[in-house]
Design a protein around this motif. Structure first.
Motif, PDB file in Angstrom:
ATOM      1  N   ASP A  67      62.615  35.524  17.986  1.00 25.25           N
ATOM      2  CA  ASP A  67      61.526  35.259  17.166  1.00 25.25           C
ATOM      3  C   ASP A  67      61.072  36.727  16.755  1.00 25.25           C
ATOM      4  N   SER A  68      60.890  37.507  18.035  1.00 25.32           N
ATOM      5  CA  SER A  68      60.047  38.812  17.795  1.00 25.32           C
ATOM      6  C   SER A  68      61.146  39.740  16.923  1.00 25.32           C
ATOM      7  N   TYR A  69      62.406  39.717  16.850  1.00 27.59           N
ATOM      8  CA  TYR A  69      63.167  40.396  15.859  1.00 27.59           C
ATOM      9  C   TYR A  69      63.168  40.081  14.684  1.00 27.59           C
ATOM     10  N   VAL A  70      62.824  38.552  14.541  1.00 28.47           N
ATOM     11  CA  VAL A  70      62.770  37.957  13.060  1.00 28.47           C
ATOM     12  C   VAL A  70      61.434  38.525  12.524  1.00 28.47           C
ATOM     13  N   ARG A  71      60.355  38.530  13.296  1.00 37.16           N
ATOM     14  CA  ARG A  71      59.159  39.020  12.631  1.00 37.16           C
ATOM     15  C   ARG A  71      59.189  40.603  12.472  1.00 37.16           C
ATOM     16  N   LEU A  72      59.815  41.243  13.460  1.00 34.56           N
ATOM     17  CA  LEU A  72      59.914  42.831  13.113  1.00 34.56           C
ATOM     18  C   LEU A  72      61.066  42.849  11.713  1.00 34.56           C
ATOM     19  N   GLN A  73      61.769  42.006  11.399  1.00 33.50           N
ATOM     20  CA  GLN A  73      62.639  42.104  10.340  1.00 33.50           C
ATOM     21  C   GLN A  73      62.051  41.856   9.262  1.00 33.50           C
ATOM     22  N   GLY A 251      43.460  41.275  15.088  1.00 36.09           N
ATOM     23  CA  GLY A 251      43.605  42.535  15.895  1.00 36.09           C
ATOM     24  C   GLY A 251      44.123  42.368  17.148  1.00 36.09           C
ATOM     25  N   SER A 252      44.944  41.039  17.500  1.00 36.30           N
ATOM     26  CA  SER A 252      45.592  41.011  18.593  1.00 36.30           C
ATOM     27  C   SER A 252      47.030  41.859  18.593  1.00 36.30           C
ATOM     28  N   VAL A 253      47.406  42.183  19.679  1.00 32.89           N
ATOM     29  CA  VAL A 253      48.769  43.031  19.732  1.00 32.89           C
ATOM     30  C   VAL A 253      49.845  42.039  19.909  1.00 32.89           C
ATOM     31  N   ASP A 254      50.895  42.169  18.947  1.00 36.93           N
ATOM     32  CA  ASP A 254      52.076  41.549  18.870  1.00 36.93           C
ATOM     33  C   ASP A 254      53.033  42.113  19.892  1.00 36.93           C
ATOM     34  N   TRP A 255      52.972  42.029  21.252  1.00 32.20           N
ATOM     35  CA  TRP A 255      53.735  42.524  22.034  1.00 32.20           C
ATOM     36  C   TRP A 255      55.466  42.379  21.808  1.00 32.20           C
TER      37      TRP A 255
END
Length: 290
Positions: A67-73, A251-255
């Motif tokens: 999911d992190s790579y999907v959000r990044l894309q 403002g939360s960090v999407d680690w």
């Protein structure tokens, strides 16, 4: 009598002891350097519920996911677009740095001209100038030239910053080539550009690889100049993109997205270094020893 066993000599035992100690130490050091990479890989595959928490521990608690790579894309123009920006800047910087430093290094090594030593010292002295202190003049200069907020302007800035070290490396690389080789080539009719391209450049290829690799890695990972000189989001490079993608809701960090972006930035550097490591080490040691 054949077939009898002899006790190992004390010297042989010490050699085996030192060898074991060397391998154990080397393994521990390798694990120490590989631990942050493993940390990033594991943290990039955390679930969405875990990605907003600090990556402690880094391994996913609810299973692995992309999911992190999907959000990044899905962020902005897509990660491929920003990777293309970084690749254009890094490759352009490496190519331009190689061309200028090879010509300058060959000139300083083989030609005589007035104030040659002074000019070379002045070029090297620019390394002592902090980049941050000249960032504002560079910004104004690019604005006057119409290159501010353009990737080609960033390439020119990075090339300028790489040239002092690169010229030094290439001059040392050309100095290490015996002049007798050049004299023999002149007897065979070689001169000018043909001498440089057909005779000298193949002999200093490790130095060229070192210069190009340094320029590529520094341009690929540089953050401050890209942050100041680029204002349009579609022209961001990957380091600047990480500052924009890291913030989630409220403002939360999407680690998770941050670690996925670090993985995307890290893979080309690792591949390039592993492919060119032999030439890189040879070129670096030759320039340093000289």
């Amino acid at each position: 009598m054949t077939g009898t066993l002899t006790a190992p000599t004390p010297r042989g035992g010490r050699i085996r002891y030192h060898r074991v100690l060397f391998h154990v130490t080397a393994t521990l050091v390798a694990l120490l350097f590989l631990a942050p990479i493993a940390w990033v890989v594991l943290a990039s595959f955390r679930q969405a519920t875990d990605s907003l928490k600090p990556p402690l521990p880094p391994w996913p608690t609810d299973g692995f996911t992309a999911d992190s790579y999907v959000r990044l894309q899905e962020f902005g123009q897509s990660i491929l677009h920003y990777t293309g920006n970084s690749a254009f800047v890094a490759i352009g910087t490496a190519v331009l740095t190689i061309i200028v430093s090879v010509l300058a290094g060959y000139g300083f090594s083989r030609y005589r001209f007035p104030l040659k030593g002074l000019v070379f010292v002045l070029i090297l002295s620019t390394i002592m100038i902090p980049f941050q202190s000249i960032l504002t003049p560079l910004f104004l200069l690019l604005a006057k030239m119409g290159l501010q907020n353009k990737l080609i302007g960033l390439v020119l800035i990075y090339t300028t910053l790489q040239l002092p070290f690169s010229v030094f490396m290439m001059r040392n690389a050309f100095d290490a080539v015996p002049k007798e080789i050049e004299e023999a080539a002149r007897i065979d009719g070689m001169k000018g550009i043909a001498m440089l391209t057909k005779v000298m450049i193949p002999l200093v290829k490790p130095g060229i690889v070192t210069v190009g690799l340094f320029a590529f890695l520094n341009a690929w990972n540089e953050f401050l100049a890209a942050l100041v000189l680029l204002t349009d989001q579609d022209k961001f490079t990957l380091p600047v993109l990480m500052t924009a993608v890291r913030y989630g809701r409220f403002g939360s960090v999407d680690w998770g997205a941050v670690q996925a972006g670090v993985m995307v930035m890290m893979i080309p550097c690792l591949i390039l270094f592993l492919i060119l490591q032999r030439s890189y080490i040879r070129g670096l040691t030759a320039g340093a020893v000289k």
